[in-house]
Design an enzyme around this catalytic site. Structure first.
Site, PDB file in Angstrom:
ATOM      1  N   GLU A 137      65.649  23.163  70.705  1.00  0.00           N
ATOM      2  CA  GLU A 137      66.366  22.050  70.089  1.00  0.00           C
ATOM      3  C   GLU A 137      67.715  21.818  70.758  1.00  0.00           C
ATOM      4  O   GLU A 137      68.139  20.671  70.939  1.00  0.00           O
ATOM      5  CB  GLU A 137      66.543  22.294  68.588  1.00  0.00           C
ATOM      6  CG  GLU A 137      65.255  22.179  67.788  1.00  0.00           C
ATOM      7  CD  GLU A 137      64.650  20.789  67.825  1.00  0.00           C
ATOM      8  OE1 GLU A 137      65.382  19.808  68.105  1.00  0.00           O
ATOM      9  OE2 GLU A 137      63.438  20.669  67.579  1.00  0.00           O
ATOM     10  N   TYR A 156      71.389  17.443  62.597  1.00  0.00           N
ATOM     11  CA  TYR A 156      70.018  17.284  63.078  1.00  0.00           C
ATOM     12  C   TYR A 156      69.407  18.642  63.438  1.00  0.00           C
ATOM     13  O   TYR A 156      68.290  18.962  63.012  1.00  0.00           O
ATOM     14  CB  TYR A 156      69.956  16.363  64.300  1.00  0.00           C
ATOM     15  CG  TYR A 156      68.643  16.526  65.035  1.00  0.00           C
ATOM     16  CD1 TYR A 156      67.495  15.916  64.563  1.00  0.00           C
ATOM     17  CD2 TYR A 156      68.533  17.363  66.153  1.00  0.00           C
ATOM     18  CE1 TYR A 156      66.265  16.116  65.185  1.00  0.00           C
ATOM     19  CE2 TYR A 156      67.318  17.573  66.781  1.00  0.00           C
ATOM     20  CZ  TYR A 156      66.186  16.950  66.290  1.00  0.00           C
ATOM     21  OH  TYR A 156      64.983  17.162  66.893  1.00  0.00           O
ATOM     22  N   ASP A 206      65.536  12.195  64.746  1.00  0.00           N
ATOM     23  CA  ASP A 206      66.064  11.988  66.090  1.00  0.00           C
ATOM     24  C   ASP A 206      65.804  10.542  66.488  1.00  0.00           C
ATOM     25  O   ASP A 206      65.421   9.708  65.647  1.00  0.00           O
ATOM     26  CB  ASP A 206      65.428  12.972  67.083  1.00  0.00           C
ATOM     27  CG  ASP A 206      63.947  12.712  67.307  1.00  0.00           C
ATOM     28  OD1 ASP A 206      63.344  11.868  66.595  1.00  0.00           O
ATOM     29  OD2 ASP A 206      63.369  13.355  68.216  1.00  0.00           O
TER      30      ASP A 206
END
Length: 350
Positions: free
Chosen positions: A45, A128, A146
């Site tokens: 990520e 996020y 996203d």
């Protein structure tokens, strides 16, 4: 719109069409009891921020081969990690990567927190990333949004509010669909849908599992969405890079300050970067400098850069005013950030 069935429809599609990614535990393996490694989820990520899957694959493989767990990465020297990151861009991510690895290794005994709120306390983990790790690694019913998910939601709900102003609205819409069952698979399924079906151009609406409830498809507005506020033109900044080669082949390099653009990375000594004209700057070592006819050009998030490249050959006994000489066996062009590697390539080819 049958919101209660949307998640189930998408998961059914994902079970067959999930992308095979080196950091992912696929739906079949997951249903068989295999659980994602939070370290690999977190690392992927961080790498994927502002970067494509295609660009990240090889970096992820190299990192996990070299540093297979959080303790190994936490113990790695800073310069080795920064060199391994070179080329991925957004170098503050690499600095925060190390800070986070050390915080988890020391402060959490190598175990990532399993809630979004606790993950947010770690360096380099924002809303996020915290939601993605919590959902994918720990099956928390968090809403992961996203750019792909924003596009899917804008079309699914026919939302015409331009981005970035639409972000809160699209996040709220996405939250209405997030299931309590298989939230990790669902989060990855929505991202896969945006990456492979609901693409920016020419979305494959005919094979989309959400084609029936999609309002934009029904109203013929999918190609217009998501709408975006026009961006201002990027300014152009100018600067100079000095590439000095000693007669034994050693090259003069300096490590940039930890804070700021390209922080902590090796690069060529040079001037500041500014708009309007190349700033005055003294060369890092006394030499007969030659200006190359071509510039090194690179685009950053907020500006375009044009570097004038100057080269020189210097004798063994001449000391630099800044930086240090790296013998050929200590220097790898791949350790340089992209813009510095472009300047080096020009020095070889001109």
């Amino acid at each position: 719109m049958r919101k209660t069935n949307l998640a189930a429809d998408l998961l059914e599609w994902y079970d067959t069409h999930a992308r095979k990614l080196p950091w992912r535990v696929g739906p079949a393996a997951r249903s068989g009891g295999q659980r994602p490694d939070p370290y690999r989820v977190w690392l992927s990520e961080i790498m994927l921020q502002q970067t494509t899957v295609a660009a990240v694959r090889d970096y992820f493989q190299r990192f996990t081969t070299r540093w297979p767990d959080i303790h190994a990465l936490a113990a790695a020297p800073d310069d080795e990690v920064m060199a391994a990151w070179a080329g991925l861009g957004y170098y503050a991510r690499a600095r925060n990567l190390l800070k986070c690895a050390r915080a988890v290794s020391v402060g959490h005994d190598g175990r990532f927190p399993d809630t979004r709120s606790d993950l947010l306390t770690l360096p380099g983990i924002g809303p996020y990333t915290a939601a993605a790790i919590a959902a994918i690694a720990f099956e928390r019913p968090e809403t992961v949004v996203d750019g792909n998910v924003e596009r899917v939601m804008a079309r699914l709900f026919d939302c015409h509010t331009p981005l970035p102003a639409a972000k809160p609205e699209l996040t709220a819409l996405a939250e209405t669909l997030t299931p309590s069952e298989r939230p990790g698979d669902y989060a990855q399924a929505v991202m896969d849908l945006g990456a492979t079906i609901c693409t920016p151009r020419n979305p494959a609406c005919g094979i989309c599992p959400w084609r029936a409830p999609c309002l934009a498809r029904d109203r013929g507005t999918a190609a217009q969405l998501p709408k975006k506020t026009p961006k201002k033109p990027k300014p152009v900044r100018l600067g100079t890079a000095y590439i000095a080669r000693r007669i034994d082949g050693a090259l003069l390099l300096e490590r940039r300050p930890d804070k700021g653009l390209l922080g902590g990375m090796l690069g060529w000594p040079g001037s500041e970067w500014q708009e309007g004209s190349v700033p005055n700057h003294a060369p890092p070592i006394r030499a007969e400098w030659k200006t190359l006819p071509a510039e090194a050009r690179h685009t950053f998030t907020h500006f375009h850069l044009r570097l004038s490249v100057r080269t020189a050959l210097v004798p063994m006994d001449r000391a630099p005013g800044t930086g240090e000489f790296f013998a050929p066996d200590r220097f790898r062009p791949s350790d340089l950030p992209t813009v510095m590697r472009k300047a080096f390539d020009l020095s070889l080819n001109t």
